[in-house]
Design a protein around this motif. Structure first.
Motif, PDB file in Angstrom:
ATOM      1  N   LEU A  21      15.708   3.800  66.600  1.00  0.00           N
ATOM      2  CA  LEU A  21      15.853   2.681  65.657  1.00  0.00           C
ATOM      3  C   LEU A  21      16.583   3.124  64.388  1.00  0.00           C
ATOM      4  O   LEU A  21      17.393   2.375  63.836  1.00  0.00           O
ATOM      5  N   ILE A  22      16.286   4.343  63.936  1.00  0.00           N
ATOM      6  CA  ILE A  22      16.958   4.853  62.730  1.00  0.00           C
ATOM      7  C   ILE A  22      18.460   4.976  63.004  1.00  0.00           C
ATOM      8  O   ILE A  22      19.286   4.561  62.186  1.00  0.00           O
ATOM      9  N   GLY A  25      19.974   1.699  62.987  1.00  0.00           N
ATOM     10  CA  GLY A  25      20.048   1.233  61.597  1.00  0.00           C
ATOM     11  C   GLY A  25      21.248   1.809  60.874  1.00  0.00           C
ATOM     12  O   GLY A  25      21.964   1.097  60.167  1.00  0.00           O
ATOM     13  N   ILE A  26      21.482   3.112  61.074  1.00  0.00           N
ATOM     14  CA  ILE A  26      22.618   3.764  60.400  1.00  0.00           C
ATOM     15  C   ILE A  26      23.936   3.152  60.915  1.00  0.00           C
ATOM     16  O   ILE A  26      24.854   2.901  60.144  1.00  0.00           O
ATOM     17  N   PHE A  28      24.431   0.036  62.397  1.00  0.00           N
ATOM     18  CA  PHE A  28      24.638  -1.405  62.205  1.00  0.00           C
ATOM     19  C   PHE A  28      24.309  -1.933  60.808  1.00  0.00           C
ATOM     20  O   PHE A  28      24.466  -3.121  60.555  1.00  0.00           O
ATOM     21  N   ASP A  29      23.835  -1.071  59.916  1.00  0.00           N
ATOM     22  CA  ASP A  29      23.532  -1.533  58.551  1.00  0.00           C
ATOM     23  C   ASP A  29      24.829  -1.960  57.864  1.00  0.00           C
ATOM     24  O   ASP A  29      25.860  -1.301  57.992  1.00  0.00           O
ATOM     25  N   LYS A  30      24.744  -3.096  57.168  1.00  0.00           N
ATOM     26  CA  LYS A  30      25.950  -3.589  56.487  1.00  0.00           C
ATOM     27  C   LYS A  30      25.743  -3.581  54.982  1.00  0.00           C
ATOM     28  O   LYS A  30      24.652  -3.883  54.500  1.00  0.00           O
ATOM     29  N   LYS A  35      28.648  -8.592  54.426  1.00  0.00           N
ATOM     30  CA  LYS A  35      27.859  -9.628  55.084  1.00  0.00           C
ATOM     31  C   LYS A  35      28.416 -11.033  54.883  1.00  0.00           C
ATOM     32  O   LYS A  35      28.021 -11.944  55.578  1.00  0.00           O
ATOM     33  N   PRO A 323      18.912 -17.421  51.325  1.00  0.00           N
ATOM     34  CA  PRO A 323      19.878 -16.361  51.024  1.00  0.00           C
ATOM     35  C   PRO A 323      21.298 -16.643  51.526  1.00  0.00           C
ATOM     36  O   PRO A 323      22.257 -16.134  50.980  1.00  0.00           O
ATOM     37  N   LYS A 324      21.417 -17.466  52.567  1.00  0.00           N
ATOM     38  CA  LYS A 324      22.756 -17.741  53.110  1.00  0.00           C
ATOM     39  C   LYS A 324      23.123 -19.201  52.887  1.00  0.00           C
ATOM     40  O   LYS A 324      22.551 -20.086  53.532  1.00  0.00           O
TER      41      LYS A 324
ATOM     42  N   TYR B  96      12.136  -4.969  62.103  1.00  0.00           N
ATOM     43  CA  TYR B  96      13.250  -4.057  61.792  1.00  0.00           C
ATOM     44  C   TYR B  96      14.514  -4.498  62.541  1.00  0.00           C
ATOM     45  O   TYR B  96      15.593  -4.602  61.953  1.00  0.00           O
ATOM     46  N   LEU B  97      14.347  -4.787  63.839  1.00  0.00           N
ATOM     47  CA  LEU B  97      15.513  -5.206  64.644  1.00  0.00           C
ATOM     48  C   LEU B  97      16.028  -6.572  64.183  1.00  0.00           C
ATOM     49  O   LEU B  97      17.238  -6.796  64.125  1.00  0.00           O
ATOM     50  N   LEU B 100      17.902  -6.059  61.039  1.00  0.00           N
ATOM     51  CA  LEU B 100      19.139  -5.304  61.275  1.00  0.00           C
ATOM     52  C   LEU B 100      20.208  -6.169  61.927  1.00  0.00           C
ATOM     53  O   LEU B 100      21.344  -6.226  61.455  1.00  0.00           O
ATOM     54  N   PHE B 101      19.837  -6.865  62.999  1.00  0.00           N
ATOM     55  CA  PHE B 101      20.865  -7.581  63.753  1.00  0.00           C
ATOM     56  C   PHE B 101      21.117  -9.007  63.269  1.00  0.00           C
ATOM     57  O   PHE B 101      22.182  -9.567  63.531  1.00  0.00           O
ATOM     58  N   LEU B 102      20.159  -9.595  62.562  1.00  0.00           N
ATOM     59  CA  LEU B 102      20.398 -10.953  62.061  1.00  0.00           C
ATOM     60  C   LEU B 102      20.876 -10.949  60.611  1.00  0.00           C
ATOM     61  O   LEU B 102      21.641 -11.805  60.210  1.00  0.00           O
ATOM     62  N   GLU B 103      20.388  -9.977  59.829  1.00  0.00           N
ATOM     63  CA  GLU B 103      20.749  -9.971  58.402  1.00  0.00           C
ATOM     64  C   GLU B 103      21.604  -8.773  58.007  1.00  0.00           C
ATOM     65  O   GLU B 103      22.077  -8.694  56.874  1.00  0.00           O
ATOM     66  N   GLY B 104      21.756  -7.812  58.894  1.00  0.00           N
ATOM     67  CA  GLY B 104      22.593  -6.642  58.595  1.00  0.00           C
ATOM     68  C   GLY B 104      21.923  -5.619  57.692  1.00  0.00           C
ATOM     69  O   GLY B 104      22.589  -4.782  57.095  1.00  0.00           O
ATOM     70  N   ASP B 105      20.579  -5.703  57.557  1.00  0.00           N
ATOM     71  CA  ASP B 105      19.854  -4.769  56.678  1.00  0.00           C
ATOM     72  C   ASP B 105      18.996  -3.816  57.491  1.00  0.00           C
ATOM     73  O   ASP B 105      18.163  -4.255  58.289  1.00  0.00           O
ATOM     74  N   ALA B 106      19.188  -2.510  57.270  1.00  0.00           N
ATOM     75  CA  ALA B 106      18.371  -1.505  57.952  1.00  0.00           C
ATOM     76  C   ALA B 106      17.317  -0.991  56.975  1.00  0.00           C
ATOM     77  O   ALA B 106      17.648  -0.263  56.047  1.00  0.00           O
ATOM     78  N   ILE B 108      15.159   1.416  56.861  1.00  0.00           N
ATOM     79  CA  ILE B 108      14.777   2.653  57.538  1.00  0.00           C
ATOM     80  C   ILE B 108      13.513   3.260  56.927  1.00  0.00           C
ATOM     81  O   ILE B 108      12.581   3.632  57.642  1.00  0.00           O
ATOM     82  N   THR B 160      16.721 -15.358  58.336  1.00  0.00           N
ATOM     83  CA  THR B 160      17.159 -16.744  58.147  1.00  0.00           C
ATOM     84  C   THR B 160      17.105 -17.592  59.418  1.00  0.00           C
ATOM     85  O   THR B 160      17.428 -18.760  59.380  1.00  0.00           O
TER      86      THR B 160
END
Lengths: 347, 292
Positions: A21-22, A25-26, A28-30, A35, A323-324, B96-97, B100-106, B108, B160
């Protein structure tokens, strides 16, 4: 009782899942600026009815045109991911479009550049750049040699519990042919927005806090955002031209061609979810009477009076408070009636 | 008392989660039971060694016995702990997922902290030994777990997509509720007499302070979240909402100190402070935010 081996195996599996998962995260983190996606509230309507609007494509801002002749999927301007378009304005003949570029991270690098793009040929020209923040730009409605803009000297948080915002605003103009910049006001206003240039008089209109009589901090909480008229011949002559006793903040507005009316945006009500509902209001300067123009119970904003004063264009954010944001462009006949959504190609 | 019996009872008692006095009592009871059983077998004609073996045989497997006693003393406690630990790990992965995949935030750091806290709970729930007996550690871990998952609850509101956000919010709420129930269980129901001079009073002080603790953590996270929304980044000013946490810890220690010295009135007078603050906050939220 679970055996030690089983426990260790379970913990190893949990550990491996966490490491996976980490890594995900690294990868796909934006970053915040990556965004941004979809339509914004920034648009303009030209004298021939062409609509220009700013759209984010995976963080990259672009200006798209919607008209009978333009190809709607091709941006006329496409910027880098770390840049932002703060405002756009059509020239009086609709052939040119001025726009402001700034960095998304304004606290790190405060500068703005004003460009003009020819909407027919696509040729781009940098007019000028500043180490301040130009927040709004407006062509003179009849003189395509003159651009007016709002300039903020700083971009900072005045309080430790507030986010950074532009401050120290003043009105400036730029003559394209001579390259001459002129500062019209010396107000250093905490907040100034919705710059509109008069078609009939040598004046501009802005929305600001009506704080001339403010002496104490408590007084400042009782002030409202009102429409001010600033004479460019005598910039010290600044007067409130919206309803003086109205207990509404006017955030944004449009001016009728002969300066006799405004269509302004203000809070009308609070929704069941506790979120403010913004509507447009029509204000007649002669009778000094205002009335509600839209009845959408949404976040209605950015009014622009279209060519020939037939339609009023505006944007509705259907996800206001989340937020969006989710922006939709509408038009409505100036006499009232039902608003009609304008489907924009870029979605 | 034979070495065989001592070993057996030692191993059995190790399976029990409880304080030293509880363990000593249980140890004595089991030894008496085994000795009586042995006596009967001796009377029936068996030798000393044979009688011991037979008594142990009759009694059963020590780890199994231990687990059964544990279950009888603290019904479904272990199961609740396992459900909490596994549920928390599943939630952590899910949110977490989603973020990550819906908002782009990890998130960690949060993921690592939450998995670590949940894994520790899991270990504690299946290994009822060593410092598991220390209720202070157990409650501290549960409080940390609540703080971590309150933040997880905030993360669910940042998703969201309502069809994903809503079930995750319910999931997080159940996890927090279960952790709170376990704290109260540990403090009230599972609290037995120790060497404390006023165990009954101390128990209720723990209850009051744990309640205040949940409120204080909620308050801190709410304000930190609000500040993050307003400021948009980490700032030194965010240390300010942590002050109530320090006050709460200091008052808690002070009360425990007073009650140990048998100063009941003083301890309860101090206990009023965090509770009054929590009630005031509760009233503020209801009146100001909900407008009731």
């Amino acid at each position: 009782m679970m055996k030690k081996k089983t426990i260790i195996s379970i913990l190893i599996i949990i550990g491996l899942i966490t490491i996976t998962l980490i890594v995900l995260g690294i990868i796909f983190d934006k970053e915040e600026f990556e965004k941004q996606q979809g339509r914004t509230s920034i648009y303009d309507v030209s004298s021939n009815g062409t609509i220009a609007y700013v759209f984010f494509d995976e963080g990259n801002p672009g200006i798209y045109l919607q008209s009978d002749t333009a190809s709607p999927e091709e941006p006329i301007v496409q910027l880098k991911i770390d840049q932002e378009i703060l405002d756009i304005s059509f020239s009086p003949d609709g052939k040119k479009l001025a726009y402001i570029i700034s960095h998304k991270n304004k606290q790190e690098d405060l500068k703005s550049a004003i460009h003009v793009v020819n909407v027919e040929t696509g040729s781009n020209q940098v007019l000028f750049a500043k180490r301040t923040l130009v927040t709004e730009i407006e062509y003179h409605p009849t003189n395509e040699d003159m651009l007016y803009y709002l300039n903020a000297d700083t971009f900072e948080n005045y309080s430790p519990i507030a986010s950074a915002k532009p401050h120290d605003f003043d009105v400036f103009s730029y003559q394209i042919s001579s390259g001459e910049t002129k500062q019209h006001t010396d107000l250093k206003k905490y907040m100034m927005q919705s710059l509109r240039v008069s078609r009939t008089k040598n004046t501009v209109y802005v929305s600001m806090f009506d704080d001339t009589d403010v002496e104490t901090a408590e007084d400042s909480f009782a002030t409202y955002l009102r429409i001010f008229e600033i004479s460019l011949d005598d910039p010290k002559s600044i007067q409130v031209v919206s309803q003086k006793d109205n207990e509404q903040d006017i955030y944004d507005f449009a001016v009728a061609a002969n300066d006799d009316a405004f269509i302004y945006q203000a809070v009308n009500d609070t929704g069941e979810d506790g979120i403010f509902q913004y509507e447009l209001f029509f204000y007649d300067r002669q009778t000094e009477q205002g009335e509600r123009f839209t009845h959408l119970r949404e976040h209605t904003t950015n009014p622009i009076i279209g060519p020939d004063e037939k339609y009023v264009y505006f944007v509705v954010d259907k996800q206001f408070g989340s937020p969006k944001p989710d922006y939709y462009l509408y038009q409505m006949t100036i006499g009232g009636g039902n608003p009609e959504e304008i489907p924009l190609y870029m979605n | 008392m034979t070495e065989r019996f001592t070993k057996f009872v030692d191993k059995t008692v190790q399976q029990i989660e409880g304080n030293q006095q509880e363990k000593d009592d249980l140890y004595e009871e089991l030894m008496i039971h085994l000795e009586l059983s042995k006596e009967q077998f001796v009377k029936a004609g068996l030798s000393e060694t044979e009688a011991e073996k037979k008594a142990l045989e009759d009694f059963g497997e020590e780890t199994e016995i231990g687990s059964e006693i544990q279950q009888a003393m603290y019904p479904y406690r272990k199961e609740m702990m396992i459900v909490l630990a596994i549920g928390s790990i599943i939630f952590s992965i899910g949110i977490y997922l989603a973020q990550l995949f819906l908002e782009g935030d990890a998130y960690i750091l949060w993921l690592v902290l939450s998995i670590m806290a949940s894994a520790l709970l899991f270990i504690f729930s299946i290994q009822s030994r060593a410092f598991f007996n220390r209720r202070l550690w157990m409650n501290s871990l549960l409080l940390i777990h609540i703080a971590i998952y309150l933040f997880g609850l905030l993360l669910t509101t940042g998703v969201t997509v309502p069809s994903i956000s809503a079930p995750l919010t319910i999931f997080a709420s159940i996890i927090i509720l279960l952790a709170i129930v376990l704290i109260y269980r540990t403090t009230i129901h599972d609290y037995r007499a120790t060497d404390h001079p006023l165990p009954h009073y101390a128990k209720w002080l723990h209850v009051i302070n744990m309640t205040a603790g949940v409120g204080v953590i909620g308050y801190i996270l709410f304000f930190l979240w609000g500040m993050m929304v307003m400021i948009g980044s980490l700032s030194p000013v965010m240390v300010i909402p942590l002050i109530p946490l320090l006050v709460w810890i200091s008052l808690y220690i002070w009360q425990m100190h007073l009650i140990r010295k048998r100063r009941k009135k003083g301890a309860y007078a101090v206990a009023v402070v965090p509770m009054a603050a929590i009630l005031l906050m509760f009233w503020y939220i209801i009146v100001i935010f909900i407008g009731m």
